[in-house]
Enzyme design. Structure first.
Site, mmCIF file in Angstrom:
data_model
loop_
_atom_site.group_PDB
_atom_site.id
_atom_site.type_symbol
_atom_site.label_atom_id
_atom_site.label_comp_id
_atom_site.label_asym_id
_atom_site.label_seq_id
_atom_site.Cartn_x
_atom_site.Cartn_y
_atom_site.Cartn_z
ATOM 1 N N ALA A 29 0.804 -1.223 0.000
ATOM 2 C CA ALA A 29 0.000 0.000 0.000
ATOM 3 C C ALA A 29 0.837 1.273 0.000
ATOM 4 C CB ALA A 29 -0.944 0.003 1.196
ATOM 5 N N PHE A 40 -4.537 0.744 4.328
ATOM 6 C CA PHE A 40 -5.566 0.011 5.062
ATOM 7 C C PHE A 40 -5.116 -0.323 6.479
ATOM 8 C CE2 PHE A 40 -7.023 -0.512 0.792
ATOM 9 C CZ PHE A 40 -8.383 -0.710 0.878
ATOM 10 N N GLN A 106 0.477 -6.561 -3.681
ATOM 11 C CA GLN A 106 -0.639 -6.758 -2.758
ATOM 12 C C GLN A 106 -1.741 -5.732 -3.021
ATOM 13 O OE1 GLN A 106 2.262 -6.428 0.645
ATOM 14 N NE2 GLN A 106 1.010 -8.060 1.489
ATOM 15 N N ASP A 109 -5.333 -1.498 -6.769
ATOM 16 C CA ASP A 109 -5.706 -0.197 -7.332
ATOM 17 C C ASP A 109 -5.472 -0.046 -8.832
ATOM 18 O OD1 ASP A 109 -2.874 0.123 -7.462
ATOM 19 O OD2 ASP A 109 -2.870 1.082 -5.488
ATOM 20 N N HIS A 126 -3.905 -9.951 -4.261
ATOM 21 C CA HIS A 126 -5.144 -9.643 -3.534
ATOM 22 C C HIS A 126 -6.235 -9.111 -4.448
ATOM 23 C CE1 HIS A 126 -2.470 -9.210 0.303
ATOM 24 N NE2 HIS A 126 -2.709 -10.467 -0.018
ATOM 25 N N CYS A 137 -19.975 -18.020 -10.949
ATOM 26 C CA CYS A 137 -19.576 -18.351 -12.325
ATOM 27 C C CYS A 137 -18.399 -17.523 -12.832
ATOM 28 C CB CYS A 137 -20.763 -18.189 -13.268
ATOM 29 S SG CYS A 137 -21.336 -16.481 -13.497
ATOM 30 N N CYS A 163 -26.310 -16.647 -12.745
ATOM 31 C CA CYS A 163 -26.371 -17.799 -11.838
ATOM 32 C C CYS A 163 -26.954 -17.474 -10.469
ATOM 33 C CB CYS A 163 -24.986 -18.430 -11.681
ATOM 34 S SG CYS A 163 -23.829 -17.418 -10.729
ATOM 35 N N SER A 201 5.419 -2.240 1.754
ATOM 36 C CA SER A 201 4.672 -3.318 2.386
ATOM 37 C C SER A 201 5.127 -3.491 3.823
ATOM 38 C CB SER A 201 4.871 -4.635 1.621
ATOM 39 O OG SER A 201 4.241 -5.711 2.304
ATOM 40 N N ILE A 244 8.880 6.805 -0.279
ATOM 41 C CA ILE A 244 9.038 5.946 -1.452
ATOM 42 C C ILE A 244 9.172 6.755 -2.734
ATOM 43 C CG2 ILE A 244 7.838 4.231 -2.881
ATOM 44 C CD1 ILE A 244 6.709 3.116 -0.222
#
Length: 254
Positions: A29, A40, A106, A109, A126, A137, A163, A201, A244
């Protein structure tokens, strides 16, 4: 090695990237927070404000399905407005240069795809929240279609016309089985790379967090870029605890 400052960390990262033939990023994230997508798990993150809805509860409860889709639609502007950040663009540059055969993520988005990495080379552990699937289905549905049915139905989450099983965002919920094909592809990438970049992460969500360990045990160098410490820092060849985007910004190509 824990980088003492951003410059020395970027320089050492550049050396690792230059000497590596095959680089596999593993992203969480943190790479997307500068794009406006909230974390999250971190303090103040989404799950500190509202309880996640487990898969079995989603399947068994119409009320849970209604609430799940209500939350998804409340986030629609955030998801729709997000654009790839410096981290995504840097990895896309390495991908175009032929150094990155695929990205293990993970995240849900779709920003790696938007950055220019082919969707077939984005291994989504994920899932993806930008579209939906029937849990029976597996028929695909677009979010706009689900929203229309939800609104016209007075806030009831729709079922699949084909379905009659529930329709869910194409993400993996707590208690839901991990996707077999992405897990296998991620395993192969981790075993075959000579540098893994674990970016943004917390490395606490298993089994996904096992891939950096697998890469390291298979002989790869491991660099961890995360503002907070992780449980795998002691195993890493380089740890960068700085922003980052600022860390990876110098690697964004033309």
């Amino acid at each position: 090695m824990i980088a003492k400052d951003l410059q020395s960390g970027v320089e050492r990262l550049g050396e690792l990237i230059a000497s590596a033939k095959t680089i596999v990023p593993f992203t969480g994230a943190g790479i997307s927070t500068e794009c406006g997508i909230p974390d999250f798990r971190s303090p103040g993150g989404i799950w500190t404000k509202q309880r996640p809805i487990p898969y079995d509860e989603f399947v068994s409860s119409q009320e849970a399905r209604n609430e799940s889709w209500k939350r998804r639609f409340a986030m629609e502007e955030t998801w729709a407005a997000a654009r790839p950040g410096r981290g995504h663009r840097a990895l896309a540059s390495l991908y175009r240069a032929g150094k990155v055969p695929g990205v293990i993520t993970q995240n849900i988005d779709n920003l790696h795809q938007s950055s220019g990495i082919d969707a077939t080379d984005v291994i989504e552990l994920h899932g993806n929240t930008t579209y939906a699937r029937c849990i029976g289905c597996a028929k695909r549905y677009e979010i706009d279609w689900v929203r229309e049915k939800f609104n016209n139905g007075g806030g009831l989450a729709p079922s699949c016309p084909a379905c009659d099983d529930p329709i869910k965002t194409a993400t993996i919920s707590f208690g839901e089985a991990m996707p077999e094909v992405p897990m296998q592809r991620a395993t192969e990438l981790a075993q075959d790379c000579d540098l893994m970049l674990a970016i943004g992460s917390s490395l606490v969500v298993w089994p996904a967090a096992g891939f950096p360990l697998l890469a390291k045990r298979s002989g790869a160098k491991l660099a961890i870029i995360n503002i907070q410490p992780t449980d795998q820092d002691d195993l890493a060849d380089l740890v960068i605890r700085f922003d980052i985007g600022e860390t990876l910004g110098p690697f964004v190509g033309n």
